[in-house]
Design an enzyme around this catalytic site. Structure first.
Site, mmCIF file in Angstrom:
data_model
loop_
_atom_site.group_PDB
_atom_site.id
_atom_site.type_symbol
_atom_site.label_atom_id
_atom_site.label_comp_id
_atom_site.label_asym_id
_atom_site.label_seq_id
_atom_site.Cartn_x
_atom_site.Cartn_y
_atom_site.Cartn_z
ATOM 1 N N ARG A 1 0.885 -1.177 0.000
ATOM 2 C CA ARG A 1 0.000 0.000 0.000
ATOM 3 C C ARG A 1 0.909 1.209 0.000
ATOM 4 O O ARG A 1 1.622 1.462 0.977
ATOM 5 C CB ARG A 1 -0.919 -0.026 1.218
ATOM 6 C CG ARG A 1 -1.652 1.276 1.471
ATOM 7 C CD ARG A 1 -2.703 1.146 2.562
ATOM 8 N NE ARG A 1 -3.894 0.527 2.033
ATOM 9 C CZ ARG A 1 -5.135 0.934 2.322
ATOM 10 N NH1 ARG A 1 -5.323 1.946 3.130
ATOM 11 N NH2 ARG A 1 -6.173 0.323 1.809
ATOM 12 N N HIS B 1 -7.048 1.036 -6.859
ATOM 13 C CA HIS B 1 -7.315 0.221 -5.670
ATOM 14 C C HIS B 1 -8.069 -1.041 -6.130
ATOM 15 O O HIS B 1 -9.255 -1.217 -5.831
ATOM 16 C CB HIS B 1 -8.145 1.014 -4.663
ATOM 17 C CG HIS B 1 -8.167 0.433 -3.282
ATOM 18 N ND1 HIS B 1 -7.518 -0.749 -2.952
ATOM 19 C CD2 HIS B 1 -8.762 0.859 -2.137
ATOM 20 C CE1 HIS B 1 -7.712 -1.007 -1.674
ATOM 21 N NE2 HIS B 1 -8.462 -0.057 -1.154
ATOM 22 N N GLN C 1 -10.206 -3.439 -3.739
ATOM 23 C CA GLN C 1 -11.500 -2.936 -3.290
ATOM 24 C C GLN C 1 -12.603 -3.254 -4.295
ATOM 25 O O GLN C 1 -13.698 -3.685 -3.936
ATOM 26 C CB GLN C 1 -11.427 -1.422 -3.069
ATOM 27 C CG GLN C 1 -12.761 -0.819 -2.644
ATOM 28 C CD GLN C 1 -13.287 -1.419 -1.358
ATOM 29 O OE1 GLN C 1 -12.590 -1.412 -0.349
ATOM 30 N NE2 GLN C 1 -14.510 -1.936 -1.378
ATOM 31 N N ASP D 1 -17.209 7.391 -2.054
ATOM 32 C CA ASP D 1 -15.984 7.142 -1.287
ATOM 33 C C ASP D 1 -15.635 8.436 -0.563
ATOM 34 O O ASP D 1 -16.299 9.464 -0.744
ATOM 35 C CB ASP D 1 -14.863 6.712 -2.246
ATOM 36 C CG ASP D 1 -13.597 6.269 -1.530
ATOM 37 O OD1 ASP D 1 -13.653 6.013 -0.314
ATOM 38 O OD2 ASP D 1 -12.540 6.185 -2.188
ATOM 39 N N CYS E 1 -16.456 2.043 0.384
ATOM 40 C CA CYS E 1 -15.315 1.207 0.757
ATOM 41 C C CYS E 1 -14.855 1.439 2.196
ATOM 42 O O CYS E 1 -14.048 0.657 2.707
ATOM 43 C CB CYS E 1 -14.165 1.394 -0.218
ATOM 44 S SG CYS E 1 -13.354 2.994 -0.127
ATOM 45 N N ARG F 1 -13.673 -8.102 1.351
ATOM 46 C CA ARG F 1 -12.282 -7.763 1.074
ATOM 47 C C ARG F 1 -11.393 -8.951 1.421
ATOM 48 O O ARG F 1 -10.395 -9.225 0.737
ATOM 49 C CB ARG F 1 -11.864 -6.537 1.904
ATOM 50 C CG ARG F 1 -12.487 -5.223 1.467
ATOM 51 C CD ARG F 1 -11.912 -4.763 0.146
ATOM 52 N NE ARG F 1 -10.474 -4.596 0.242
ATOM 53 C CZ ARG F 1 -9.874 -3.550 0.791
ATOM 54 N NH1 ARG F 1 -10.586 -2.572 1.307
ATOM 55 N NH2 ARG F 1 -8.557 -3.466 0.819
#
Length: 354
Positions: A141, A168, A171, A263, A303, A330
């Protein structure tokens, strides 16, 4: 034929038909898709075909069914280790990867910039080479997507994007699994994104059309998705025969949508822009008024973590909200990625209808 195998080391002693029978017993029947992902990287869903995306979702459904619902133990990662590099803090990505890899019998190692010399006293090149000699995969990440590109060039093991400034992908796989479970399929759904043109949206744009999903996007002026990604998305829409709408009007975007998605408006590293962003995003909060424009079977995704200005409590905690199922998924989709990139395991569950 009766196989007498007491542990994993006995597998190496088997040959011929005995080994084939054991593989079918342990790994399941061969997948009914011509997909081979072992050894691949996962930096962006742009690099994955429609069949490969479906395979990952199939794998996630299989692991969830066998491990969660049937209570089976599948030590598919036994003897393997995962390096988890996190430049940014995380709840869902860290927990899903760490607990998921351990649940599969592997050893995850969580590494922050406080733990290793990433890009400070040691270059990314050297870090990638060292970790390649000690672990089986790297989940990272990072702030800069270019850092992932460099790591893939230098590493000899799979690199998995746990989030970057550009994408991402993990996700969006979780989002697709959640919608697959809820609607029974993905083809023909309309997803509406209302909010920032960020990394999560970019991953949605790089994959939706491949699964037959129509996409409607509403962003404020100045916060549109990346222009290059938009052009690729337009090409995908034509290639796969899906509809694409880009607008600045949230209600126009929500018209007829099956899924409403948003988001955070202020991502990590953008805190200094908070005042400017809150002003720009006025009118973009998802409410029941927004949902009146959507289809009767609408659902909501986010998310997380969520702030009330992005979506009000009435929607966020409504029966239509799938956010906590989405959060759990996830784990299963990350496990599916790791199993697909590191093993020869094939799903046993019947292939879902996409």
């Amino acid at each position: 034929m009766l196989l007498n195998v007491r542990n994993f080391f006995d597998i190496a002693k088997l040959t011929g038909s005995s080994k084939l029978l054991l593989r079918q017993f342990w790994y399941g029947p061969p997948a009914q898709m011509n997909v081979h992902l072992k050894g691949r990287d996962l930096l962006t869903l742009q690099n994955y075909t429609a069949d490969e995306l479906k395979y990952l979702l199939w794998m996630a459904s299989d692991l969830k069914q066998r491990i969660k619902h049937k209570g089976e133990y599948l030590p598919l990662m036994q003897g393997k280790s995962l390096a988890m590099i996190f430049e940014k803090r995380s709840t869902r990505t860290r927990l899903s990867a760490e607990t998921g890899f351990a649940l599969l019998g592997g050893h995850p190692s969580f590494l922050t910039t406080q733990d290793i010399h990433l890009g400070t006293n040691e270059s990314l090149t050297d870090t990638a080479r060292v970790l390649s000699s000690m672990t089986n995969a790297i989940l990272a990440r990072v702030y800069k997507h270019n850092d992932l590109d460099l790591m893939t060039k230098e590493a000899t093991i799979p690199i998995i994007n746990g989030l970057s400034d550009l994408y991402h992908p993990l996700q969006i796989l979780a989002d697709y699994l959640t919608l697959q479970e809820h609607y029974g399929g993905l083809n023909g759904l309309t997803i509406t994104w209302i909010g920032d043109g960020n990394n999560v949206l970019h991953s949605l744009m790089m994959s939706a059309a491949k699964l037959g999903i129509h996409l409607r996007v509403a962003t404020p002026r100045g916060f549109e998705p990346d222009l290059t990604i938009t052009k690729i998305t337009e090409q995908y829409s034509k290639e796969y025969g899906t509809k694409l709408l880009l607008t600045m009007d949230p209600l126009e975007a929500a018209d007829g949508a099956n899924v409403l998605v948003t988001d955070t408006w202020i991502s990590m590293g953008q805190e200094e822009e908070k005042k400017e962003r809150l002003k720009a995003f006025q009118g973009y909060q998802i409410t029941m008024q927004t949902a009146k424009s959507a289809a009767s079977n609408w659902t909501f995704l986010h998310c997380l973590p969520r702030k009330p200005e992005e979506v009000d409590d009435e929607v966020f905690y409504s029966p239509q909200s799938l956010v906590f199922q989405e959060a759990e998924n996830r784990k299963w989709t990350i496990m599916a990625v790791m199993v697909s990139l590191l093993t020869d395991y094939s799903p046993q569950l019947q292939k879902p209808t996409f």
